[in-house]
Design an enzyme around this catalytic site. Structure first.
Site, PDB file in Angstrom:
ATOM      1  N   ARG A   1      68.497  48.352  65.004  1.00 50.08           N
ATOM      2  CA  ARG A   1      67.067  48.212  64.753  1.00 50.08           C
ATOM      3  C   ARG A   1      66.703  48.997  63.495  1.00 50.08           C
ATOM      4  O   ARG A   1      67.145  50.131  63.307  1.00 50.08           O
ATOM      5  CB  ARG A   1      66.229  48.706  65.946  1.00 50.08           C
ATOM      6  CG  ARG A   1      66.316  47.824  67.185  1.00 50.08           C
ATOM      7  CD  ARG A   1      65.649  46.472  66.951  1.00 50.08           C
ATOM      8  NE  ARG A   1      65.690  45.624  68.132  1.00 50.08           N
ATOM      9  CZ  ARG A   1      66.650  44.756  68.404  1.00 50.08           C
ATOM     10  NH1 ARG A   1      67.667  44.630  67.570  1.00 50.08           N
ATOM     11  NH2 ARG A   1      66.600  44.014  69.486  1.00 50.08           N
TER      12      ARG A   1
ATOM     13  N   HIS B   1      68.480  39.678  59.627  1.00 48.96           N
ATOM     14  CA  HIS B   1      68.592  39.828  61.081  1.00 48.96           C
ATOM     15  C   HIS B   1      69.372  38.652  61.679  1.00 48.96           C
ATOM     16  O   HIS B   1      68.870  37.908  62.524  1.00 48.96           O
ATOM     17  CB  HIS B   1      67.208  39.954  61.722  1.00 48.96           C
ATOM     18  CG  HIS B   1      67.227  40.797  62.967  1.00 48.96           C
ATOM     19  ND1 HIS B   1      66.215  41.662  63.299  1.00 48.96           N
ATOM     20  CD2 HIS B   1      68.137  40.916  63.966  1.00 48.96           C
ATOM     21  CE1 HIS B   1      66.492  42.271  64.435  1.00 48.96           C
ATOM     22  NE2 HIS B   1      67.658  41.834  64.869  1.00 48.96           N
TER      23      HIS B   1
ATOM     24  N   GLU C   1      60.340  44.714  59.146  1.00 44.29           N
ATOM     25  CA  GLU C   1      60.668  43.288  59.017  1.00 44.29           C
ATOM     26  C   GLU C   1      59.397  42.430  59.141  1.00 44.29           C
ATOM     27  O   GLU C   1      58.525  42.736  59.960  1.00 44.29           O
ATOM     28  CB  GLU C   1      61.666  42.898  60.118  1.00 44.29           C
ATOM     29  CG  GLU C   1      63.023  43.559  59.949  1.00 44.29           C
ATOM     30  CD  GLU C   1      63.997  43.178  61.057  1.00 44.29           C
ATOM     31  OE1 GLU C   1      63.698  42.252  61.837  1.00 44.29           O
ATOM     32  OE2 GLU C   1      65.052  43.805  61.152  1.00 44.29           O
TER      33      GLU C   1
END
Length: 327
Positions: A240, A287, A269
């Site tokens: 993360r 991602h 993000e």
């Protein structure tokens, strides 16, 4: 009247067909970027069930947009971008998916490790620019991973263990650091060597992050941690983004405190800092940890099953427990 389902981004067609068998389904057509909040709100107003992806932020405004919302089917494991408290207060059920992305994410970590260490993207850019230094040139000499030391931060979990398994094929020495050390039998099984976080950072040629995002792991990798790493070491994050203090990472890369980085996740993000975009020694991916076609299709089918149950008033197969942990 048939129930209505709103999907925030295109997903596997068989999953959409499954939902269309019992409901009117509207799919937001743009697969290139997360849906805008205002567009999501308008979709929720027209729906009984919201189907959303892991990168979608479902806050209190989205949840309040439809007072008769029957549920949210989320394509993720831990609902970190969903206001679960607002849903719980409203009594709106939430569904998720089981932990099924570990193998694919471990593959992605290895892809970034190799791409960084062997300077794959830099070589690709040179070839495309018509530059070919030659088969024995030192121009793009990188780090050979065979026999090197890798440090897995949070490496005792599902994904960390699978990365350790892959590293065996490269005869790597695998250090791991977690708040709670694993039993010795488990360490032997997975080829793990326990180390303090400081020792791991000092000794590793590659540092890979696999911690969950919690209050205590937020910005847990910052200037102090990067200063402990070797200047020849590479940093990889497939976990993360907010675990890493991004400005500190940029400073470490800019100063040469570390050799480079491979990042599949980012702090804010989908925004990526311009400084990272400009660095040739950084590999950036959007991602992609679970971006495997058959896996994404399987995930979509599970979400569709959950959405159909929510839309038809049945108990979903993957109902999220509001009383349980959210990380």
């Amino acid at each position: 009247m048939r129930p209505r389902i709103f999907v925030t981004q295109p997903i596997a067609q068989d999953a959409v067909d499954m939902m269309r068998a019992v409901a009117d389904v509207e799919v937001h057509p743009d697969a290139t970027a997360p849906i805008a909040k205002a567009t999501m709100i308008e979709g929720v107003k027209r729906a009984d069930v919201l189907v959303c992806l892991m990168h979608d932020t479902v806050d209190a405004d989205v949840i309040a947009a439809n007072p008769t919302l029957k549920g949210i089917a989320w394509m993720g494991i831990h609902p970190q971008l969903i206001d679960v408290k607002a849903m719980e207060r409203r009594g709106i059920p939430l569904t998720n998916i089981p932990p099924m992305v570990s193998e694919a994410t471990a593959d992605m970590a290895m892809a970034l490790i190799l791409a960084c260490a062997r300077r794959v993207l830099e070589g690709d850019r040179l070839v495309r620019a018509g530059i070919y230094p030659g088969g024995q040139s030192n121009y793009l000499a990188g780090l050979g991973v065979t026999g090197k030391t890798i440090g897995l931060i949070g490496g005792g979990g599902r994904i960390g263990r699978l990365v350790a398994k892959r590293c065996r094929g490269f005869d790597m020495r695998v250090l791991y650091s977690t708040p709670r050390r694993k039993p010795e039998a488990e360490e032997r099984e997975w080829g793990l060597i326990y180390a303090s976080i400081d020792d791991l950072l000092k000794e590793s040629d590659i540092v890979s992050v696999h911690s969950p995002l919690r209050d205590d792991t937020y910005h847990s990798i910052g200037a102090r941690e990067f200063a402990l790493m070797k200047p020849t070491a590479y940093f990889v994050n497939t976990s993360r983004g907010p675990i890493v203090d991004e400005p500190a990472l940029i400073a470490a890369l800019r100063s040469g405190a570390i050799a480079g980085a491979g990042l599949d996740v980012f702090e804010h993000e989908p925004l990526v800092p311009a400084e990272l975009l400009a660095m040739s020694n950084v590999v950036l991916t959007p991602h992609l940890g679970s971006a495997v076609a058959d896996l994404r299709a399987a995930m979509a089918r599970i979400v569709a099953e959950n959405a159909v149950a929510l839309a038809t008033g049945k108990t979903p197969p993957n109902l999220f427990d509001f009383a349980g942990p959210t990380t």
